[in-house]
Scaffold this active site. Structure first.
Site, PDB file in Angstrom:
ATOM      1  N   PRO A 106       2.057   7.716  -0.853  1.00 47.58           N
ATOM      2  CA  PRO A 106       2.661   8.400  -2.001  1.00 47.58           C
ATOM      3  C   PRO A 106       4.078   7.926  -2.339  1.00 47.58           C
ATOM      4  O   PRO A 106       4.748   8.531  -3.155  1.00 47.58           O
ATOM      5  CB  PRO A 106       2.674   9.858  -1.545  1.00 47.58           C
ATOM      6  N   GLY A 107       4.540   6.881  -1.672  1.00 54.03           N
ATOM      7  CA  GLY A 107       5.827   6.288  -2.016  1.00 54.03           C
ATOM      8  C   GLY A 107       6.952   6.563  -1.059  1.00 54.03           C
ATOM      9  O   GLY A 107       8.079   6.099  -1.267  1.00 54.03           O
ATOM     10  N   SER A 108       6.695   7.282   0.030  1.00 53.48           N
ATOM     11  CA  SER A 108       7.792   7.680   0.916  1.00 53.48           C
ATOM     12  C   SER A 108       8.467   6.483   1.572  1.00 53.48           C
ATOM     13  O   SER A 108       9.702   6.468   1.725  1.00 53.48           O
ATOM     14  CB  SER A 108       7.287   8.657   1.978  1.00 53.48           C
ATOM     15  N   LYS A 109       7.717   5.461   1.952  1.00 51.51           N
ATOM     16  CA  LYS A 109       8.332   4.300   2.612  1.00 51.51           C
ATOM     17  C   LYS A 109       9.120   3.457   1.603  1.00 51.51           C
ATOM     18  O   LYS A 109      10.182   2.921   1.933  1.00 51.51           O
ATOM     19  CB  LYS A 109       7.266   3.473   3.336  1.00 51.51           C
TER      20      LYS A 109
ATOM     21  N   CYS B 169      -0.947   3.788  11.281  1.00 50.48           N
ATOM     22  CA  CYS B 169      -0.827   5.098  11.930  1.00 50.48           C
ATOM     23  C   CYS B 169      -1.999   5.295  12.889  1.00 50.48           C
ATOM     24  O   CYS B 169      -2.575   6.378  12.972  1.00 50.48           O
ATOM     25  CB  CYS B 169      -0.743   6.222  10.903  1.00 50.48           C
TER      26      CYS B 169
ATOM     27  N   ASP C  23      -4.673  -4.228  -6.840  1.00 48.57           N
ATOM     28  CA  ASP C  23      -5.527  -4.378  -5.659  1.00 48.57           C
ATOM     29  C   ASP C  23      -4.855  -5.380  -4.730  1.00 48.57           C
ATOM     30  O   ASP C  23      -4.828  -6.583  -5.009  1.00 48.57           O
ATOM     31  CB  ASP C  23      -6.907  -4.868  -6.088  1.00 48.57           C
TER      32      ASP C  23
ATOM     33  N   CYS D 276       0.885  -1.185   0.000  1.00 47.49           N
ATOM     34  CA  CYS D 276       0.000   0.000   0.000  1.00 47.49           C
ATOM     35  C   CYS D 276       0.910   1.219   0.000  1.00 47.49           C
ATOM     36  O   CYS D 276       1.075   1.888   1.021  1.00 47.49           O
ATOM     37  CB  CYS D 276      -0.921  -0.016   1.217  1.00 47.49           C
ATOM     38  N   ALA D 277       1.500   1.514  -1.147  1.00 45.35           N
ATOM     39  CA  ALA D 277       2.718   2.324  -1.177  1.00 45.35           C
ATOM     40  C   ALA D 277       2.526   3.832  -1.277  1.00 45.35           C
ATOM     41  O   ALA D 277       3.406   4.586  -0.852  1.00 45.35           O
ATOM     42  CB  ALA D 277       3.607   1.856  -2.336  1.00 45.35           C
TER      43      ALA D 277
END
Length: 463
Positions: free
Chosen positions: A282-285, A401, A330, A279-280
């Protein structure tokens, strides 16, 4: 023919812009941070004169202040009006909240300005009857404010805490049952502080130590975040100076909450790892993982929506990351062709968001206790899928979170009961040896968002 002499248009006042943002937040259920960013961007271009620093400050204060103190403000409305707050027109509630917030919390603003400017906005957005009502309530507050007192804690503890901590009663009751009254109050008090601006260095382009020096040069007042290794996590004291600098545009740093940097640290990826971020966006992780491997990993970054996949691609390119492969997928649907293909899998699961009430204060008024029931079934489905992709001996990191036990510790217990081929994996973080293989990031302790992170390992066939 182009008119080269066209002058920029003067922007609306901070109060009017605050009304527009808050209308979108409370009526259209927009996110305050994203809507505010959009407005700031609009009034920093060529068409409009830029907002002054004081106007930016007032706009931000009004938006976040009203979002945090909304129940306090509506309580005052209820004491001054014979009309029930719930029956007030949404425009009236929002305008009253803006006016009352200034009168109650912003001593530097003259009372006359708070009232008159709010009434002037009302004249432009609603009818005369509402304008008169707003004017009357605000002036009634000025006459009666000394007589307005919260209920005493003794005998009215839940209502008292709700009004002083600016949280719904159900949340205080639920958190107190799970983590105790003292910790609940400490956490919720932290959520009412203005959140810090955290950034992550991009060592692919610039070593963290050099970024720190550049931040000092630009007067951004940097401070190392002690629990993020290698100096990559930096807290910025002067956000205006940072955003005026070229560092963000050049991809030498990017904005990211300190808490959200932790899952990649707990994962501890190695060069050459094949990694899945389920579940990436906006891609920060995914970017954190790429940086920890020196851009030498193969990272599949999935998201359900095409525009979010494009955002992952854009962010990775800006930062010079070449090992992230963003894909629309998905994640609740298992891809049989990728079973057992990944050394490490990250599931940063959709959740109730009860750990980010500092950055997203409007969530506290949208969530209901019934809403929380929606998340565990989805998280279970995603964890079932995640388990399929991990190699024997590979690692699964689960994070949220939220501070809701049912989505965190209880979810891990459920998973391990069902998937006997996985076990908790001990890890070290912030000077602690975590034998249980999981950690809760408490906002009052770490001074960042609330987060939960667990590290699990899939047993080898001979275990």
């Amino acid at each position: 023919m182009i008119n080269w002499n066209t002058k920029p248009i003067a922007p609306p006042s901070a109060r009017r812009l605050a009304y527009d943002v808050l209308y979108d937040v409370f009526v259209k259920e927009a996110y305050a941070n994203l809507t505010l960013q959009k407005v700031m961007k609009k009034y920093s271009g060529k068409k409009y004169e830029p907002l002054s620093k004081p106007e930016k400050g007032l706009l931000t204060e009004l938006v976040y202040g009203v979002c945090r103190r909304y129940n306090h403000l509506t309580w005052i409305m209820g004491r001054l009006s014979t009309r029930p707050v719930r029956k007030m027109d949404s425009k009236v509630r929002i305008l009253l909240a803006i006016g009352l917030y200034q009168l109650v919390f912003l001593d530097r603003i003259p009372e006359s300005a708070a009232v008159n400017e709010t009434v002037e906005i009302a004249k432009k957005v609603t009818h005369l009857g509402n304008v008169k009502f707003i004017n009357a309530i605000l002036r009634s507050y000025l006459r009666k404010k000394i007589q307005l007192h919260f209920p005493q804690r003794k005998g009215h503890e839940l209502q008292y805490l709700s009004l002083t901590l600016n949280e719904p009663e159900w949340l205080i009751r639920r958190m107190s049952a799970q983590i105790g009254k003292a910790r609940t109050e400490a956490v919720l008090e932290e959520f009412n502080k203005a959140p810090a601006l955290d950034i992550h260095a991009n060592p692919i382009k610039l070593p963290a130590s050099k970024l720190f020096e550049k931040l000092k040069f630009h007067h951004a007042e940097p401070e190392l975040i002690p629990f993020i290794p290698d100096g990559n996590g930096i807290r910025v004291g002067n956000g205006d100076a940072f955003f005026r600098s070229p560092l963000l545009k050049n991809g030498e740093a990017y904005v990211q909450s300190a808490a959200s940097m932790i899952p990649a640290v707990v994962m501890n990826p190695s060069r050459g790892d094949k990694v899945l971020d389920m579940c990436a966006a906006p891609g920060s992780k995914s970017i954190n993982i790429a940086q920890l491997t020196g851009n030498w990993a193969s990272i599949d970054a999935w998201d359900l929506y095409e525009h979010k996949v494009n955002l992952i691609d854009h962010n990775a390119r800006t930062l010079g990351i070449r090992c992230i492969h963003a894909e629309q997928h998905d994640s609740t649907v298992i891809d049989e062709s990728r079973k057992g293909q990944y050394d490490k899998v990250l599931l940063d699961a959709p959740c109730s968001g009860l750990g980010v009430l500092g950055h997203k204060p409007e969530i506290r008024w949208r969530r209901t206790e019934d809403n929380l029931k929606e998340f565990p079934p989805l998280q279970q489905k995603l964890l079932d899928a995640a388990s399929v992709y991990v190699k024997p001996g590979g690692v699964l990191v689960y994070s949220t979170c939220t501070l809701n036990r049912e989505e965190n510790e209880d979810m891990i217990a459920w998973f391990l009961e069902k998937h006997k081929d996985f076990r908790r994996d001990t890890f070290d973080f912030a000077g602690r040896h975590l034998v249980e293989g999981m950690i809760t990031i408490w906002p009052d302790e770490f001074h960042t968002d609330g987060f939960f992170v667990a590290r699990l390992v899939r047993r080898n066939n001979d275990d």
